[in-house]
Design a protein around this motif. Structure first.
Motif, PDB file in Angstrom:
ATOM      1  N   LEU A  40      20.635   4.398 -46.366  1.00 20.86           N
ATOM      2  CA  LEU A  40      20.080   5.743 -46.171  1.00 20.86           C
ATOM      3  C   LEU A  40      21.127   6.847 -46.172  1.00 20.86           C
ATOM      4  N   ARG A  41      22.397   6.476 -46.314  1.00 17.15           N
ATOM      5  CA  ARG A  41      23.464   7.480 -46.235  1.00 17.15           C
ATOM      6  C   ARG A  41      23.190   8.666 -47.153  1.00 17.15           C
ATOM      7  N   GLY A  42      23.352   9.848 -46.598  1.00 14.19           N
ATOM      8  CA  GLY A  42      23.202  11.061 -47.395  1.00 14.19           C
ATOM      9  C   GLY A  42      21.774  11.553 -47.533  1.00 14.19           C
ATOM     10  N   LEU A  43      20.796  10.738 -47.137  1.00 17.40           N
ATOM     11  CA  LEU A  43      19.411  11.193 -47.290  1.00 17.40           C
ATOM     12  C   LEU A  43      19.017  12.095 -46.122  1.00 17.40           C
ATOM     13  N   PRO A  44      18.348  13.224 -46.415  1.00 15.14           N
ATOM     14  CA  PRO A  44      17.900  14.105 -45.338  1.00 15.14           C
ATOM     15  C   PRO A  44      16.764  13.456 -44.547  1.00 15.14           C
ATOM     16  N   SER A  45      16.507  13.999 -43.366  1.00 16.81           N
ATOM     17  CA  SER A  45      15.554  13.338 -42.471  1.00 16.81           C
ATOM     18  C   SER A  45      14.146  13.298 -43.060  1.00 16.81           C
ATOM     19  N   TYR A  46      13.742  14.330 -43.834  1.00 14.07           N
ATOM     20  CA  TYR A  46      12.374  14.278 -44.363  1.00 14.07           C
ATOM     21  C   TYR A  46      12.211  13.158 -45.383  1.00 14.07           C
ATOM     22  N   THR A  47      13.300  12.855 -46.113  1.00 13.33           N
ATOM     23  CA  THR A  47      13.228  11.724 -47.050  1.00 13.33           C
ATOM     24  C   THR A  47      13.133  10.411 -46.276  1.00 13.33           C
ATOM     25  N   ARG A  48      13.890  10.326 -45.194  1.00 12.11           N
ATOM     26  CA  ARG A  48      13.828   9.114 -44.365  1.00 12.11           C
ATOM     27  C   ARG A  48      12.415   8.948 -43.798  1.00 12.11           C
ATOM     28  N   ALA A  49      11.793  10.065 -43.432  1.00 11.17           N
ATOM     29  CA  ALA A  49      10.413   9.993 -42.932  1.00 11.17           C
ATOM     30  C   ALA A  49       9.479   9.511 -44.035  1.00 11.17           C
ATOM     31  N   GLN A  50       9.683  10.026 -45.244  1.00 11.18           N
ATOM     32  CA  GLN A  50       8.831   9.598 -46.365  1.00 11.18           C
ATOM     33  C   GLN A  50       9.002   8.119 -46.667  1.00 11.18           C
ATOM     34  N   LEU A  51      10.214   7.603 -46.428  1.00  9.49           N
ATOM     35  CA  LEU A  51      10.476   6.189 -46.689  1.00  9.49           C
ATOM     36  C   LEU A  51       9.890   5.281 -45.606  1.00  9.49           C
ATOM     37  N   GLY A  52       9.423   5.890 -44.489  1.00 10.71           N
ATOM     38  CA  GLY A  52       8.743   5.059 -43.492  1.00 10.71           C
ATOM     39  C   GLY A  52       9.313   5.082 -42.093  1.00 10.71           C
ATOM     40  N   LEU A  53      10.231   6.025 -41.826  1.00 14.78           N
ATOM     41  CA  LEU A  53      10.740   6.148 -40.461  1.00 14.78           C
ATOM     42  C   LEU A  53       9.945   7.207 -39.711  1.00 14.78           C
ATOM     43  N   GLY A  54       9.364   6.821 -38.595  1.00 18.29           N
ATOM     44  CA  GLY A  54       8.643   7.783 -37.746  1.00 18.29           C
ATOM     45  C   GLY A  54       9.438   8.011 -36.480  1.00 18.29           C
ATOM     46  N   TYR A  55       9.698   9.281 -36.169  1.00 20.65           N
ATOM     47  CA  TYR A  55      10.591   9.603 -35.044  1.00 20.65           C
ATOM     48  C   TYR A  55       9.878  10.508 -34.057  1.00 20.65           C
ATOM     49  N   VAL A  56       9.854  10.088 -32.800  1.00 20.07           N
ATOM     50  CA  VAL A  56       9.308  10.944 -31.739  1.00 20.07           C
ATOM     51  C   VAL A  56      10.475  11.351 -30.847  1.00 20.07           C
ATOM     52  N   PRO A  57      10.975  12.593 -30.996  1.00 25.38           N
ATOM     53  CA  PRO A  57      12.166  13.003 -30.256  1.00 25.38           C
ATOM     54  C   PRO A  57      11.873  13.182 -28.765  1.00 25.38           C
ATOM     55  N   GLU A  58      12.954  13.169 -27.992  1.00 25.67           N
ATOM     56  CA  GLU A  58      12.841  13.332 -26.543  1.00 25.67           C
ATOM     57  C   GLU A  58      12.098  14.624 -26.198  1.00 25.67           C
ATOM     58  N   GLU A  59      12.352  15.680 -26.966  1.00 25.66           N
ATOM     59  CA  GLU A  59      11.782  16.987 -26.590  1.00 25.66           C
ATOM     60  C   GLU A  59      10.406  17.236 -27.217  1.00 25.66           C
ATOM     61  N   ARG A  60       9.869  16.263 -27.916  1.00 27.85           N
ATOM     62  CA  ARG A  60       8.471  16.215 -28.371  1.00 27.85           C
ATOM     63  C   ARG A  60       8.074  17.228 -29.447  1.00 27.85           C
ATOM     64  N   ARG A  61       8.588  18.418 -29.368  1.00 27.79           N
ATOM     65  CA  ARG A  61       8.373  19.431 -30.422  1.00 27.79           C
ATOM     66  C   ARG A  61       6.926  19.640 -30.856  1.00 27.79           C
ATOM     67  N   ILE A  62       6.062  19.868 -29.896  1.00 28.92           N
ATOM     68  CA  ILE A  62       4.679  20.245 -30.175  1.00 28.92           C
ATOM     69  C   ILE A  62       4.665  21.714 -30.600  1.00 28.92           C
ATOM     70  N   PHE A  63       3.785  22.084 -31.535  1.00 28.57           N
ATOM     71  CA  PHE A  63       3.631  23.508 -31.865  1.00 28.57           C
ATOM     72  C   PHE A  63       2.755  24.148 -30.785  1.00 28.57           C
ATOM     73  N   PRO A  64       3.318  25.046 -29.957  1.00 28.78           N
ATOM     74  CA  PRO A  64       2.565  25.555 -28.803  1.00 28.78           C
ATOM     75  C   PRO A  64       1.371  26.432 -29.189  1.00 28.78           C
ATOM     76  N   GLU A  65       1.470  27.113 -30.336  1.00 26.69           N
ATOM     77  CA  GLU A  65       0.389  28.037 -30.722  1.00 26.69           C
ATOM     78  C   GLU A  65      -0.755  27.326 -31.442  1.00 26.69           C
TER      79      GLU A  65
END
Ligand code: ATP
Ligand code: MG
Length: 228
Positions: free
Chosen positions: A65-90
């Motif tokens: 995965l070296r050099g691949l941006p995070s959205y590409t990694r997500a497209q390849l099948g990595l799902g990440y739930v960060p500590e700070e959750r990042r919900i859209f408040p609005e």
């Protein structure tokens, strides 16, 4: 499924991880244990491509995965739930979910509502008004809608009441039963012990110990490292 080989990474010039190696097989739940500052979050971020990689490699199903941006990694099948959750408040709960939905794959809105009935009850509520536990459920649900092969969960029980910890544990067990591979960064051993097949113990950015939960829970050094 996921293989980390001698990974060195950090932030800018600051090195945090020193030659970390780990493996996550299909259908396995693996815990990442370690005190505050041990490098758990940095490891998950590094797997997602959100840190500066200084050496070593991360492989997803043998693909480097070296050099691949995070959205590409997500497209390849990595799902990440960060500590700070990042919900859209609005946005409402439904809208938060719709943003993530890609329209194909196993996970639909209906299916995440079956997994988290509470989210269906509060579907119209704004994200910013949710309790900590509801936010955590929404963060996990949203990631599932991207149909990940591997789920990276960063301290999903942090700040949650015991009843909600149980809910999240039930969800992780259900996901494991579907064959999903899960890497779980946690300090809550009571939550992790019944769920995880194996664990790695991190200290100062290095893997100090690894083994089954039963092996580790009895190890005096591990108990010291985790301040048990
Ligand atoms: N953005 C950053 N820039 C520089 N250093 C950072 C950054 N984020 C984290 N660090 C450092 O990296 C080290 C590991 O932090 P990390 O957040 O990975 O630990 P953690 O095991 O997740 O801890 P916690 O249990 O508190 O969440 C710490 O020394 C921390 O100060
Ligand atoms: Mg952390």
């Amino acid at each position: 499924m996921l293989r980390v080989e001698k990974l060195r990474s950090g932030y800018g010039k600051i090195r945090v991880l020193h030659e970390v190696s780990l493996r996550l097989r299909p259908g396995e739940v693996v815990a990442l244990l370690g005190r505050n500052g041990a490098g758990k979050s940095t490891l998950l971020k590094s797997i997602m491509g959100l840190t500066t990689q200084m050496g070593g490699e991360v492989y997803l199903a043998d693909r480097p995965l070296r050099g691949l941006p995070s959205y590409t990694r997500a497209q390849l099948g990595l799902g990440y739930v960060p500590e700070e959750r990042r919900i859209f408040p609005e946005l409402s709960v439904s809208e938060n979910l719709e943003v993530a939905y890609r329209g194909a794959g196993k996970w639909s809105l209906k299916r995440v509502f079956t997994l988290f009935p509470r989210l269906e009850q509060i579907a119209a509520r704004r994200g910013g008004l949710l309790s900590g536990g509801e936010q955590q459920m929404l963060a996990v649900a949203r990631t599932l809608l991207t149909n990940p092969k591997v789920l990276l969960l960063d301290e999903p029980t942090e700040g949650l009441a015991p009843i909600l910890v149980k809910t999240i544990a039930g969800v992780v067990a259900e996901l494991k039963a579907t064959g999903m591979a899960i890497l779980l960064a946690e300090q809550n051993l009571k939550f992790t012990a019944p769920l995880a097949d194996r664990a790695y113990v991190l200290e100062s950015g290095e893997v100090r110990m690894q083994g089954t939960m039963a092996e580790l829970a009895q190890d005096k050094k591990v108990r010291e490292l985790l301040s048990l």
